[in-house]
Write a protein that holds these residues in place. Structure first.
Motif, PDB file in Angstrom:
ATOM      1  N   ASP A  28       0.831  -1.203   0.000  1.00 36.36           N
ATOM      2  CA  ASP A  28       0.000   0.000   0.000  1.00 36.36           C
ATOM      3  C   ASP A  28       0.870   1.259   0.000  1.00 36.36           C
ATOM      4  O   ASP A  28       2.034   1.221  -0.394  1.00 36.36           O
ATOM      5  CB  ASP A  28      -0.960  -0.024   1.191  1.00 36.36           C
ATOM      6  N   ARG A  68      -4.637   0.583  -1.266  1.00 34.59           N
ATOM      7  CA  ARG A  68      -5.044  -0.789  -1.534  1.00 34.59           C
ATOM      8  C   ARG A  68      -4.874  -1.674  -0.305  1.00 34.59           C
ATOM      9  O   ARG A  68      -3.994  -1.448   0.521  1.00 34.59           O
ATOM     10  CB  ARG A  68      -4.267  -1.371  -2.707  1.00 34.59           C
ATOM     11  N   SER A  69      -5.736  -2.655  -0.245  1.00 35.85           N
ATOM     12  CA  SER A  69      -5.700  -3.642   0.821  1.00 35.85           C
ATOM     13  C   SER A  69      -5.333  -4.988   0.217  1.00 35.85           C
ATOM     14  O   SER A  69      -5.207  -5.126  -1.006  1.00 35.85           O
ATOM     15  CB  SER A  69      -7.062  -3.732   1.503  1.00 35.85           C
ATOM     16  N   THR A  72      -8.285  -5.501  -2.255  1.00 35.12           N
ATOM     17  CA  THR A  72      -8.463  -4.703  -3.476  1.00 35.12           C
ATOM     18  C   THR A  72      -7.263  -4.760  -4.408  1.00 35.12           C
ATOM     19  O   THR A  72      -7.401  -4.538  -5.609  1.00 35.12           O
ATOM     20  CB  THR A  72      -8.803  -3.241  -3.144  1.00 35.12           C
ATOM     21  N   PHE A  73      -6.073  -5.065  -3.887  1.00 37.14           N
ATOM     22  CA  PHE A  73      -4.935  -5.239  -4.786  1.00 37.14           C
ATOM     23  C   PHE A  73      -5.200  -6.416  -5.711  1.00 37.14           C
ATOM     24  O   PHE A  73      -4.776  -6.422  -6.870  1.00 37.14           O
ATOM     25  CB  PHE A  73      -3.645  -5.453  -4.002  1.00 37.14           C
ATOM     26  N   GLU A  76      -8.928  -5.561  -7.979  1.00 39.21           N
ATOM     27  CA  GLU A  76      -8.791  -4.522  -8.995  1.00 39.21           C
ATOM     28  C   GLU A  76      -7.877  -4.939 -10.150  1.00 39.21           C
ATOM     29  O   GLU A  76      -7.628  -4.154 -11.067  1.00 39.21           O
ATOM     30  CB  GLU A  76      -8.269  -3.228  -8.369  1.00 39.21           C
ATOM     31  N   LEU A  78      -4.668  -5.600 -10.041  1.00 40.96           N
ATOM     32  CA  LEU A  78      -3.277  -5.168  -9.919  1.00 40.96           C
ATOM     33  C   LEU A  78      -2.338  -6.352  -9.790  1.00 40.96           C
ATOM     34  O   LEU A  78      -1.220  -6.343 -10.320  1.00 40.96           O
ATOM     35  CB  LEU A  78      -3.132  -4.235  -8.713  1.00 40.96           C
ATOM     36  N   ASN A  99      -4.880  -1.009   5.257  1.00 39.88           N
ATOM     37  CA  ASN A  99      -6.169  -0.653   4.671  1.00 39.88           C
ATOM     38  C   ASN A  99      -7.189  -1.788   4.708  1.00 39.88           C
ATOM     39  O   ASN A  99      -8.214  -1.719   4.030  1.00 39.88           O
ATOM     40  CB  ASN A  99      -5.966  -0.200   3.216  1.00 39.88           C
ATOM     41  N   ASP A 100      -6.920  -2.812   5.488  1.00 39.69           N
ATOM     42  CA  ASP A 100      -7.803  -3.971   5.500  1.00 39.69           C
ATOM     43  C   ASP A 100      -8.967  -3.842   6.477  1.00 39.69           C
ATOM     44  O   ASP A 100      -9.777  -4.766   6.592  1.00 39.69           O
ATOM     45  CB  ASP A 100      -7.003  -5.237   5.781  1.00 39.69           C
ATOM     46  N   ARG A 108     -14.742   3.374   0.233  1.00 42.03           N
ATOM     47  CA  ARG A 108     -13.642   2.743  -0.509  1.00 42.03           C
ATOM     48  C   ARG A 108     -13.779   1.228  -0.553  1.00 42.03           C
ATOM     49  O   ARG A 108     -13.114   0.569  -1.360  1.00 42.03           O
ATOM     50  CB  ARG A 108     -12.299   3.164   0.090  1.00 42.03           C
ATOM     51  N   ARG A 110     -12.865  -1.619   0.972  1.00 42.99           N
ATOM     52  CA  ARG A 110     -11.636  -2.382   0.765  1.00 42.99           C
ATOM     53  C   ARG A 110     -11.336  -3.367   1.891  1.00 42.99           C
ATOM     54  O   ARG A 110     -10.306  -4.057   1.850  1.00 42.99           O
ATOM     55  CB  ARG A 110     -10.462  -1.414   0.613  1.00 42.99           C
TER      56      ARG A 110
END
Length: 267
Positions: A28, A68-69, A72-73, A76, A78, A99-100, A108, A110
């Motif tokens: 992140d 990003r968590s 979401t990484f 999304e 990524l 971010n978790d 967001r 996430r």
């Protein structure tokens, strides 16, 4: 001069030749903040990680992205971009946790479920009105580990960096949550683990609470000096690992060198 900045090239693009490895980092904003160019004086430690390596023999590609968590990484897309560039003999460093928490399906959206089990829960997402099955922090971490190993990479899991929060003269750790879960997943999957949460906290405790303020731009995000301290801690953590040949690429003299912002060359 050293180059830092947001990695816009295909994963593995920095590979020197077919026989040289790449270190991929995912995480992140504590690993790569914003555009990766020091916006607002905030830096992520992954920008400076290559400073501790012999870049004539190995390269570092920082694919972390702010906000990003572990969830979401992956969701999304990524991670798929990184995975496509991984080759046998490469290294993957994984660091998530900041971010978790938070909402699962609003804002967001996430958050991952707490823990490392295989339970899941389906939420109706506010942004599109459709369902998403959300898994635990450990579930997403296992995806990265297992898929990278399947491509022949050597994986190192790192616990999240500590924030600038203190209690009774000690920096507050996340020892019962994301640090614990990161360690447990690494042990279960048979990969290396570095407790960045504790390594970095010990460094700041030696500096002292008041002086530590210069190493942060807010409660979580680091200044140049803070990011450099974190990068050095990560390199030191690698040197302390057993049976980790990544240490063979680390420049011992880099630990004694004084780096400044004049060493930065923005991509």
């Amino acid at each position: 001069m050293f180059s830092v900045g947001r990695n816009e090239q295909p994963a593995g693009n920095s590979r020197i030749n077919a026989n040289t490895p790449v270190v991929f980092t995912i995480g992140d904003s504590t690993m790569k903040n914003g555009s990766g160019k020091g916006d607002g004086g905030q830096w992520g430690w992954g920008n400076f990680f290559e400073w501790f390596f012999d870049t004539n023999r190995i390269t570092v590609e920082n694919f972390a992205l702010g906000g990003r968590s572990s969830r979401t990484f992956y969701t999304e897309g990524l991670w798929n971009k990184v995975l496509s560039g991984i080759r046998p003999g490469d290294y993957l460093l994984i660091q998530f946790g900041h971010n978790d928490g938070g909402p699962f399906n609003t804002g967001r959206a996430r958050a991952s479920l707490k823990g490392i089990g295989e339970e899941s829960e389906t939420f109706i997402m506010a942004r599109h009105g459709g369902p998403e099955e959300v898994f635990t922090f450990g579930h997403y971490m296992r995806i990265y580990i297992r898929q990278a190993k399947a491509r022949g990479a050597k994986v190192i899991v790192l616990s999240l960096t500590p924030g600038n929060s203190w209690k009774e003269g000690k920096m507050i750790r996340s020892s019962e949550t994301y640090t614990k879960w990161s360690r447990e997943v690494a042990e279960q999957e048979g990969v290396a683990f570095i407790d960045m949460n504790d390594l970095v906290a010990l460094k700041f405790e030696a500096i002292g609470q008041e002086a530590t303020a210069d190493y942060f731009k807010d409660r979580v995000h680091t200044s140049f000096d803070g990011a450099l301290l974190n990068a050095k801690a990560a390199a030191e953590g690698i040197m302390q690992l057993n049976d980790c040949d990544l240490k063979e690429y680390i420049l011992q003299e880099s630990f004694n060198r004084t780096f400044t912002e004049a060493d930065i060359h923005l991509k």
